[in-house]
Design a protein around this motif. Sequence first.
Motif, mmCIF file in Angstrom:
data_model
loop_
_atom_site.group_PDB
_atom_site.id
_atom_site.type_symbol
_atom_site.label_atom_id
_atom_site.label_comp_id
_atom_site.label_asym_id
_atom_site.label_seq_id
_atom_site.Cartn_x
_atom_site.Cartn_y
_atom_site.Cartn_z
ATOM 1 N N SER A 1 0.794 -1.235 0.000
ATOM 2 C CA SER A 1 0.000 0.000 0.000
ATOM 3 C C SER A 1 0.825 1.282 0.000
ATOM 4 C CB SER A 1 -0.971 0.002 1.182
ATOM 5 O OG SER A 1 -1.888 -1.033 1.049
ATOM 6 N N PRO A 2 1.833 1.447 0.868
ATOM 7 C CA PRO A 2 2.600 2.701 0.803
ATOM 8 C C PRO A 2 3.341 2.869 -0.520
ATOM 9 C CG PRO A 2 3.022 1.579 2.876
ATOM 10 C CD PRO A 2 2.255 0.634 2.015
ATOM 11 N N ALA A 3 3.929 1.806 -1.021
ATOM 12 C CA ALA A 3 4.644 1.898 -2.298
ATOM 13 C C ALA A 3 3.666 2.179 -3.434
ATOM 14 C CB ALA A 3 5.421 0.616 -2.567
ATOM 15 N N ALA A 4 2.508 1.539 -3.421
ATOM 16 C CA ALA A 4 1.520 1.775 -4.469
ATOM 17 C C ALA A 4 0.981 3.201 -4.419
ATOM 18 C CB ALA A 4 0.382 0.766 -4.346
ATOM 19 N N ALA A 5 0.834 3.753 -3.219
ATOM 20 C CA ALA A 5 0.385 5.144 -3.106
ATOM 21 C C ALA A 5 1.403 6.091 -3.719
ATOM 22 C CB ALA A 5 0.134 5.502 -1.646
ATOM 23 N N VAL A 6 2.654 5.861 -3.427
ATOM 24 C CA VAL A 6 3.706 6.726 -3.972
ATOM 25 C C VAL A 6 3.799 6.553 -5.485
ATOM 26 C CG1 VAL A 6 6.185 7.171 -3.960
ATOM 27 C CG2 VAL A 6 4.984 6.832 -1.822
ATOM 28 N N TRP B 1 1.887 13.164 -10.833
ATOM 29 C CA TRP B 1 1.525 14.518 -10.419
ATOM 30 C C TRP B 1 2.284 15.039 -9.202
ATOM 31 C CZ3 TRP B 1 -0.516 14.579 -5.524
ATOM 32 C CH2 TRP B 1 -1.159 13.431 -5.074
ATOM 33 N N ALA B 2 2.969 14.204 -8.467
ATOM 34 C CA ALA B 2 3.716 14.670 -7.288
ATOM 35 C C ALA B 2 5.017 15.356 -7.726
ATOM 36 C CB ALA B 2 4.024 13.508 -6.368
ATOM 37 N N PRO B 3 5.456 16.361 -6.994
ATOM 38 C CA PRO B 3 6.680 17.085 -7.379
ATOM 39 C C PRO B 3 7.962 16.398 -6.917
ATOM 40 C CG PRO B 3 5.694 18.142 -5.489
ATOM 41 C CD PRO B 3 4.772 17.007 -5.878
ATOM 42 N N LEU B 4 8.097 15.106 -7.233
ATOM 43 C CA LEU B 4 9.285 14.354 -6.863
ATOM 44 C C LEU B 4 9.898 13.718 -8.108
ATOM 45 C CD1 LEU B 4 7.938 12.508 -3.701
ATOM 46 C CD2 LEU B 4 9.411 14.498 -3.732
ATOM 47 N N SER B 5 11.150 13.367 -8.009
ATOM 48 C CA SER B 5 11.832 12.717 -9.128
ATOM 49 C C SER B 5 11.665 11.203 -9.038
ATOM 50 C CB SER B 5 13.315 13.073 -9.106
ATOM 51 O OG SER B 5 13.921 12.523 -7.953
ATOM 52 N N GLY C 1 1.224 1.409 -9.953
ATOM 53 C CA GLY C 1 0.809 1.526 -8.557
ATOM 54 C C GLY C 1 -0.677 1.299 -8.385
ATOM 55 N N ARG C 2 -1.476 1.808 -9.315
ATOM 56 C CA ARG C 2 -2.926 1.610 -9.242
ATOM 57 C C ARG C 2 -3.294 0.141 -9.455
ATOM 58 N NH1 ARG C 2 -3.082 6.797 -12.955
ATOM 59 N NH2 ARG C 2 -2.663 8.309 -11.312
ATOM 60 N N LEU C 3 -2.575 -0.529 -10.325
ATOM 61 C CA LEU C 3 -2.824 -1.957 -10.533
ATOM 62 C C LEU C 3 -2.418 -2.782 -9.310
ATOM 63 C CD1 LEU C 3 -1.801 -2.416 -14.268
ATOM 64 C CD2 LEU C 3 -4.100 -2.459 -13.275
ATOM 65 N N PHE C 4 -1.349 -2.364 -8.628
ATOM 66 C CA PHE C 4 -0.959 -3.043 -7.385
ATOM 67 C C PHE C 4 -2.077 -2.939 -6.353
ATOM 68 C CE2 PHE C 4 3.920 -2.591 -7.960
ATOM 69 C CZ PHE C 4 3.938 -3.746 -8.718
ATOM 70 N N ALA D 1 -6.251 1.319 7.079
ATOM 71 C CA ALA D 1 -6.138 2.772 6.944
ATOM 72 C C ALA D 1 -5.117 3.157 5.874
ATOM 73 C CB ALA D 1 -5.749 3.392 8.288
ATOM 74 N N VAL D 2 -3.985 2.480 5.867
ATOM 75 C CA VAL D 2 -2.957 2.772 4.861
ATOM 76 C C VAL D 2 -3.480 2.438 3.465
ATOM 77 C CG1 VAL D 2 -0.677 2.057 4.030
ATOM 78 C CG2 VAL D 2 -1.016 2.575 6.433
ATOM 79 N N TYR D 3 -4.197 1.341 3.334
ATOM 80 C CA TYR D 3 -4.769 0.985 2.038
ATOM 81 C C TYR D 3 -5.796 2.030 1.603
ATOM 82 C CZ TYR D 3 -6.802 -1.727 -1.733
ATOM 83 O OH TYR D 3 -7.248 -2.144 -2.963
ATOM 84 N N GLY D 4 -6.616 2.488 2.529
ATOM 85 C CA GLY D 4 -7.603 3.527 2.207
ATOM 86 C C GLY D 4 -6.952 4.813 1.739
ATOM 87 N N CYS D 5 -5.884 5.215 2.407
ATOM 88 C CA CYS D 5 -5.152 6.415 1.978
ATOM 89 C C CYS D 5 -4.530 6.215 0.607
ATOM 90 C CB CYS D 5 -4.083 6.774 2.997
ATOM 91 S SG CYS D 5 -4.730 7.350 4.559
ATOM 92 N N ALA D 6 -4.011 5.031 0.355
ATOM 93 C CA ALA D 6 -3.410 4.742 -0.947
ATOM 94 C C ALA D 6 -4.460 4.788 -2.053
ATOM 95 C CB ALA D 6 -2.722 3.377 -0.918
ATOM 96 N N VAL D 7 -5.643 4.281 -1.786
ATOM 97 C CA VAL D 7 -6.723 4.336 -2.774
ATOM 98 C C VAL D 7 -7.132 5.786 -3.023
ATOM 99 C CG1 VAL D 7 -9.164 3.753 -3.139
ATOM 100 C CG2 VAL D 7 -7.558 2.005 -2.389
ATOM 101 N N PHE D 8 -7.166 6.595 -1.981
ATOM 102 C CA PHE D 8 -7.492 8.015 -2.146
ATOM 103 C C PHE D 8 -6.466 8.710 -3.046
ATOM 104 C CE2 PHE D 8 -7.062 12.430 -0.698
ATOM 105 C CZ PHE D 8 -8.335 12.886 -1.016
ATOM 106 N N VAL D 9 -5.189 8.429 -2.842
ATOM 107 C CA VAL D 9 -4.136 9.007 -3.669
ATOM 108 C C VAL D 9 -4.275 8.533 -5.118
ATOM 109 C CG1 VAL D 9 -1.634 9.005 -4.077
ATOM 110 C CG2 VAL D 9 -2.516 9.394 -1.790
ATOM 111 N N ALA D 10 -4.569 7.252 -5.294
ATOM 112 C CA ALA D 10 -4.731 6.709 -6.644
ATOM 113 C C ALA D 10 -5.930 7.334 -7.348
ATOM 114 C CB ALA D 10 -4.874 5.191 -6.586
ATOM 115 N N LEU D 11 -7.033 7.501 -6.628
ATOM 116 C CA LEU D 11 -8.209 8.127 -7.224
ATOM 117 C C LEU D 11 -7.953 9.584 -7.583
ATOM 118 C CD1 LEU D 11 -11.157 6.632 -5.152
ATOM 119 C CD2 LEU D 11 -10.583 6.209 -7.540
#
Length: 183
Positions: free
Chosen positions: A36-41, A47-51, A128-131, A97-107
């Motif tokens: 979940s954390p890796a899939a969220a990232v 769209w995130a301002p990271l490399s 990440g969305r497929l994960f 909770a972590v999975y829910g946050c990851a789904v929110f980021v993916a959506l």
Amino acid sequence: MNAIDAGRGPRDRPAGLAPRGTTWGLAAIMVLCLVSPAAAVFSAADWAPLSLDAFLGSAFGSVLFSFVVFMPLAAGLKTRRYWVVCWYFASGVLSLAVYGCAVFVALAGMLRLFAVRHPELISVAWMGRLFLLACLPMLLALWRALRLAYWRPWSSPETWELGDERNARWAMRLADGAQRRRP
């Protein structure tokens, strides 16, 4: 009386077999805390301002997070002490909770709520969305495990389910291999 039974408190669970669904719940906690954390990232890669290096570094953070949550649970699961019951339940809720946050980021990325900054990382975002989609069956296993009264810290001994689940073969092989390697 063996070493596991010595000093047991009234809220400790009896040693022996766990209720059916415990092993799948444990696997779900491990997978969801790892993926979940890796899939969220990865879902936020476009769209995130990271490399890309920052995103790949987050995979290490996800593994570290998974070990911090899972290793105390795996180490104490055989004893069935009260702290293990609390850790099992808390880590299960944390996994949800972590999975829910990851789904929110993916959506948020799928609905294009943020401007696309890295069009070259769109494939990473979809990976990440497929994960997250692949982990969906683990939610059912975790939900079943968290509904067991045996693993709820506030439940009374009269409500605990009977232990009827044998240890998984892969877990027993790992335990046997660890015993043979010890000097």
